[in-house]
Motif scaffolding. Structure first.
Motif, short mmCIF file in Angstrom:
data_model
loop_
_atom_site.label_atom_id
_atom_site.label_comp_id
_atom_site.label_asym_id
_atom_site.label_seq_id
_atom_site.Cartn_x
_atom_site.Cartn_y
_atom_site.Cartn_z
N LEU A 102 0.82 -1.21 0.00
CA LEU A 102 0.00 0.00 0.00
C LEU A 102 0.85 1.27 0.00
N SER A 103 2.08 1.15 0.47
CA SER A 103 2.96 2.32 0.56
C SER A 103 3.29 2.89 -0.83
N LEU A 104 3.09 2.09 -1.88
CA LEU A 104 3.36 2.56 -3.24
C LEU A 104 2.68 3.90 -3.50
N TYR A 105 1.42 3.98 -3.12
CA TYR A 105 0.63 5.15 -3.48
C TYR A 105 0.97 6.38 -2.64
N GLN A 106 1.55 6.16 -1.47
CA GLN A 106 2.04 7.27 -0.67
C GLN A 106 3.40 7.75 -1.20
N GLU A 107 4.23 6.79 -1.56
CA GLU A 107 5.57 7.13 -2.04
C GLU A 107 5.53 7.84 -3.39
N LEU A 108 4.46 7.64 -4.15
CA LEU A 108 4.37 8.25 -5.47
C LEU A 108 3.89 9.70 -5.44
N LYS A 109 3.44 10.17 -4.31
CA LYS A 109 2.88 11.53 -4.23
C LYS A 109 3.83 12.61 -4.77
N PRO A 110 5.13 12.57 -4.41
CA PRO A 110 6.03 13.59 -4.96
C PRO A 110 6.12 13.55 -6.49
N SER A 111 5.94 12.36 -7.07
CA SER A 111 6.03 12.25 -8.53
C SER A 111 4.85 12.93 -9.21
N PHE A 112 3.73 13.06 -8.52
CA PHE A 112 2.58 13.76 -9.11
C PHE A 112 2.93 15.25 -9.31
N TRP B 250 5.96 6.80 -16.04
CA TRP B 250 5.98 5.33 -16.12
C TRP B 250 7.23 4.77 -15.44
N ARG B 251 8.38 5.41 -15.70
CA ARG B 251 9.64 4.96 -15.10
C ARG B 251 9.61 5.12 -13.58
N LEU B 252 9.03 6.21 -13.11
CA LEU B 252 8.96 6.45 -11.67
C LEU B 252 8.09 5.40 -10.97
N VAL B 253 6.95 5.10 -11.55
CA VAL B 253 6.03 4.13 -10.95
C VAL B 253 6.66 2.74 -10.93
N ASN B 254 7.22 2.32 -12.04
CA ASN B 254 7.82 0.99 -12.10
C ASN B 254 9.09 0.90 -11.25
N GLY B 255 9.81 2.00 -11.15
CA GLY B 255 10.98 2.01 -10.26
C GLY B 255 10.58 1.83 -8.82
N GLU B 256 9.47 2.43 -8.43
CA GLU B 256 8.98 2.29 -7.05
C GLU B 256 8.47 0.87 -6.80
N ARG B 257 7.84 0.28 -7.80
CA ARG B 257 7.36 -1.10 -7.66
C ARG B 257 8.53 -2.07 -7.51
N ILE B 258 9.60 -1.83 -8.25
CA ILE B 258 10.80 -2.67 -8.13
C ILE B 258 11.41 -2.53 -6.74
N ARG B 259 11.45 -1.29 -6.24
CA ARG B 259 11.99 -1.06 -4.89
C ARG B 259 11.17 -1.82 -3.85
N ILE B 260 9.86 -1.80 -4.00
CA ILE B 260 8.99 -2.51 -3.07
C ILE B 260 9.21 -4.01 -3.16
N SER B 261 9.39 -4.52 -4.37
CA SER B 261 9.67 -5.96 -4.55
C SER B 261 10.95 -6.36 -3.82
N HIS B 262 11.97 -5.52 -3.91
CA HIS B 262 13.22 -5.80 -3.21
C HIS B 262 13.02 -5.75 -1.70
N GLN B 263 12.20 -4.83 -1.25
CA GLN B 263 11.93 -4.72 0.18
C GLN B 263 11.21 -5.96 0.69
#
Length: 240
Positions: A65-75, A96-109
């Motif tokens: 769920l943190s994805l959508y909070q972490e993406l706020k600055p990208s908006f 697109w790169r920002l969103v997928n980069g954040e998803r990859i970071r979450i996967s690693h976490q």
């Protein structure tokens, strides 16, 4: 020659019999105490494993769920980029790169915290639940992918819809629209993941509530007629 039997009971014989009887009683009590102690210890281990599984399931949901909070600055960043240079294709690609980069970071976490293997400890005690756990995590992965992909698709389309509208463009409108889409996706992910997690949590809580003897009996039950993670199927409660 007549045989004579000594009908007298000697004190020594009584003491010997009592000593043997007391020794047997003491041994039985000791074995019972040892068994009870082992049952308590095993019950504690199983409860800890079940509690850890619940904590990790909740943690998995929180991290996703943190994805959508972490993406706020990208908006804001996307909106400002479009204000500086009105190129919707470039802004869309960067988003697109920002969103997928954040998803990859979450996967690693998730991997670092070993949240995808949350079931291993409890399966050492309840091996029959393996298939159900794998099914539950498969559903969670599917839900996350569907929700995040839908969010990305709609967000990109929101940016592309601004093509040719430079004269009426307002930064706040894009920011607010992306934030609204993020809130909707976050709510959808929580709702759908709750549906998957809830029966797993209920089952584990029922295990934790079982008395020591019954929690051990449940762990020894290799056959599970129904999935313990389907609503209404509570094999642990049937042992009460």
């Amino acid at each position: 020659m007549k045989l004579q039997f000594d009908k007298t009971i000697k004190a020594g014989d009584i003491l010997t019999s009592l000593t043997i009887a007391l020794s047997v009683i003491a041994l039985v009590l000791s074995l019972a105490k040892d068994r009870e102690s082992r049952a308590v210890d095993q019950g504690i281990m199983i409860r800890i494993a079940a509690a850890n599984a619940i904590v990790k399931l909740d943690r998995w949901q929180s991290v996703q769920l943190s994805l959508y909070q972490e993406l706020k600055p990208s908006f804001v960043e996307s909106s400002e980029s479009l204000e500086k240079k009105y190129d919707v294709e470039a802004v869309r690609n960067k988003f697109w790169r920002l969103v997928n980069g954040e998803r990859i970071r979450i996967s690693h976490q998730l991997l670092d915290e070993q949240l995808g293997t949350t079931y291993l400890d409890i399966l050492s005690h309840f091996p029959a639940a393996r298939a159900q756990y794998i099914e539950a995590f498969s559903k969670l992965a599917t839900v996350e992918k569907q929700v995040s992909s839908d969010f990305l698709r709609k967000s990109q389309q929101t940016i592309l819809n601004l093509d040719g509208k430079r004269s009426t463009y307002q930064m706040a409108v894009l920011v607010n629209t992306l934030q609204a889409q993020a809130r909707k996706s976050e709510s959808e992910l929580k709702s759908k993941s709750d549906e998957v997690i809830a029966p797993v949590r209920d089952y584990l809580l029922k295990i934790i509530d079982l008395p020591d003897e019954k929690i051990i009996d449940a762990s020894h039950n290799k056959q599970t007629s129904n999935s313990p993670f389907q609503r209404g199927a509570t094999p642990a409660s049937r042992l009460c």
